[in-house]
Motif scaffolding. Structure first.
Motif, mmCIF file in Angstrom:
data_model
loop_
_atom_site.group_PDB
_atom_site.id
_atom_site.type_symbol
_atom_site.label_atom_id
_atom_site.label_comp_id
_atom_site.label_asym_id
_atom_site.label_seq_id
_atom_site.Cartn_x
_atom_site.Cartn_y
_atom_site.Cartn_z
ATOM 1 N N ASN A 1 -6.785 6.293 -11.215
ATOM 2 C CA ASN A 1 -5.916 7.274 -11.638
ATOM 3 C C ASN A 1 -5.157 7.986 -10.601
ATOM 4 N N VAL A 2 -5.620 7.958 -9.430
ATOM 5 C CA VAL A 2 -4.920 8.786 -8.269
ATOM 6 C C VAL A 2 -4.800 7.679 -7.125
ATOM 7 N N MET A 3 -3.672 8.059 -6.520
ATOM 8 C CA MET A 3 -3.297 7.214 -5.196
ATOM 9 C C MET A 3 -2.898 8.387 -4.202
ATOM 10 N N VAL A 4 -3.249 8.375 -3.030
ATOM 11 C CA VAL A 4 -2.739 9.386 -1.941
ATOM 12 C C VAL A 4 -2.345 8.473 -0.765
ATOM 13 N N LEU A 5 -1.132 8.483 -0.351
ATOM 14 C CA LEU A 5 -0.654 7.752 0.645
ATOM 15 C C LEU A 5 0.029 8.667 1.618
ATOM 16 N N ASN A 6 -0.299 8.034 3.073
ATOM 17 C CA ASN A 6 0.025 8.846 4.165
ATOM 18 C C ASN A 6 1.424 8.361 4.731
ATOM 19 N N GLN A 7 2.556 8.726 4.756
ATOM 20 C CA GLN A 7 3.524 7.911 5.331
ATOM 21 C C GLN A 7 3.528 8.539 6.746
ATOM 22 N N MET A 8 3.130 7.298 7.534
ATOM 23 C CA MET A 8 2.539 7.855 8.929
ATOM 24 C C MET A 8 3.894 8.011 9.767
ATOM 25 N N GLN A 9 4.626 7.240 9.490
ATOM 26 C CA GLN A 9 6.224 7.589 10.431
ATOM 27 C C GLN A 9 6.587 8.851 10.195
ATOM 28 N N PHE A 10 6.576 9.615 9.006
ATOM 29 C CA PHE A 10 7.019 10.976 8.878
ATOM 30 C C PHE A 10 6.191 12.061 8.587
ATOM 31 N N LYS A 11 4.962 11.538 8.716
ATOM 32 C CA LYS A 11 3.770 12.451 8.599
ATOM 33 C C LYS A 11 3.920 13.268 7.483
ATOM 34 N N LYS A 12 4.097 12.508 6.170
ATOM 35 C CA LYS A 12 3.986 13.157 5.065
ATOM 36 C C LYS A 12 3.279 12.526 4.102
ATOM 37 N N THR A 13 2.218 13.595 3.304
ATOM 38 C CA THR A 13 1.416 12.913 2.341
ATOM 39 C C THR A 13 2.055 12.716 1.006
ATOM 40 N N ILE A 14 1.868 11.792 0.349
ATOM 41 C CA ILE A 14 2.519 11.566 -1.059
ATOM 42 C C ILE A 14 1.304 11.237 -2.040
ATOM 43 N N VAL A 15 1.364 12.105 -3.156
ATOM 44 C CA VAL A 15 0.379 11.986 -4.102
ATOM 45 C C VAL A 15 0.999 11.352 -5.397
ATOM 46 N N TYR A 16 0.192 10.326 -5.985
ATOM 47 C CA TYR A 16 0.700 9.546 -7.101
ATOM 48 C C TYR A 16 -0.321 9.820 -8.148
ATOM 49 N N LEU A 17 -0.034 9.748 -9.385
ATOM 50 C CA LEU A 17 -0.930 9.657 -10.638
ATOM 51 C C LEU A 17 -0.414 8.409 -11.436
ATOM 52 N N LYS A 18 -1.514 8.005 -11.841
ATOM 53 C CA LYS A 18 -1.222 6.867 -12.983
ATOM 54 C C LYS A 18 -0.489 7.498 -14.260
ATOM 55 N N ALA A 19 0.776 6.844 -14.245
ATOM 56 C CA ALA A 19 1.797 7.122 -15.219
ATOM 57 C C ALA A 19 1.092 7.066 -16.449
ATOM 58 N N LYS A 20 1.256 8.202 -17.479
ATOM 59 C CA LYS A 20 0.762 8.097 -18.811
ATOM 60 C C LYS A 20 1.391 6.875 -19.531
ATOM 61 N N ASP A 21 2.645 6.866 -19.404
ATOM 62 C CA ASP A 21 3.287 5.701 -20.304
ATOM 63 C C ASP A 21 3.269 4.366 -19.210
ATOM 64 N N GLN A 22 2.533 3.437 -19.616
ATOM 65 C CA GLN A 22 2.492 2.012 -18.807
ATOM 66 C C GLN A 22 3.112 1.169 -19.535
ATOM 67 N N SER A 23 3.783 1.156 -20.914
ATOM 68 C CA SER A 23 4.504 0.206 -21.588
ATOM 69 C C SER A 23 6.076 0.067 -21.434
ATOM 70 N N THR A 24 6.690 1.371 -20.975
ATOM 71 C CA THR A 24 8.131 1.356 -20.975
ATOM 72 C C THR A 24 8.700 0.506 -19.621
ATOM 73 N N GLU A 25 9.498 -0.212 -19.888
ATOM 74 C CA GLU A 25 9.904 -1.446 -19.014
ATOM 75 C C GLU A 25 11.148 -0.580 -18.076
ATOM 76 N N LEU A 26 11.303 -1.188 -16.998
ATOM 77 C CA LEU A 26 12.484 -0.501 -16.045
ATOM 78 C C LEU A 26 13.601 -1.201 -16.614
ATOM 79 N N VAL A 27 14.787 -0.323 -16.449
ATOM 80 C CA VAL A 27 16.139 -0.939 -16.668
ATOM 81 C C VAL A 27 16.907 -0.756 -15.205
ATOM 82 N N VAL A 28 17.846 -1.791 -15.252
ATOM 83 C CA VAL A 28 18.637 -1.753 -13.971
ATOM 84 C C VAL A 28 19.636 -0.462 -13.903
ATOM 85 N N ASP A 29 19.777 -0.008 -12.851
ATOM 86 C CA ASP A 29 20.852 1.242 -12.796
ATOM 87 C C ASP A 29 22.338 0.362 -12.931
#
Length: 149
Positions: free
Chosen positions: A113-141
């Motif tokens: 459910n949780v992913m914490v990534l450390n972007q070492m180059q920029f010294k930035k921590t990014i937190v991600y949560l499992k998206a509630k909606d796992q079924s909606t597909e991506l569309v091209v911009d």
């Protein structure tokens, strides 16, 4: 014979260590992709009008997306437009990933459910949560000029 003892011990430990690393790698892949494809939403300061995230695919594909409200109720997920590139992710070692758009990131924490990534180059921590909606597909911009050349 006493000089050979460390080598014999190392010979027996090598397959065990290799099996443990492979098991951890498989667990990381399972958490990232849920066996097929999984959406991760970036945790951002409140209030936000647009959400961003990552979609990890078992094939090694990683798409960056933004999630926009269309009519106040429904959401649409749009892939980021970019130059032609190979949107891939790969495990470098047991705690480092190479993710398109983020570069090399250290996995500080990862479960289903949780992913914490450390972007070492920029010294930035990014937190991600499992998206509630796992079924909606991506569309091209398709808005604006195309950046593909």
């Amino acid at each position: 014979m006493s000089k050979m003892r460390p080598f014999i011990l190392l010979l027996f430990l090598a397959p065990t260590i290799s099996a443990c690393v492979k098991k951890r790698e498989n667990q990381t892949i399972q958490y990232l992709t849920a066996g097929n494809a999984k959406y991760w939403a970036e945790v951002m300061p409140y209030p936000v009008k647009k959400y961003m995230g990552l979609r990890f695919d078992l094939s090694g594909r990683c798409d960056r997306y933004s999630e926009n409200m269309t009519d106040g109720k429904s959401k649409i997920r749009v892939k980021f437009a970019s130059y032609d590139y190979s949107p891939k992710w790969a495990i470098i070692d047991d705690s480092t990933l190479n993710v398109v758009g983020l570069g090399k990131v250290r996995v500080e924490y990862l479960d289903e459910n949780v992913m914490v990534l450390n972007q070492m180059q920029f010294k930035k921590t990014i937190v991600y949560l499992k998206a509630k909606d796992q079924s909606t597909e991506l569309v091209v911009d398709t808005f604006g000029p195309s950046l593909r050349m």
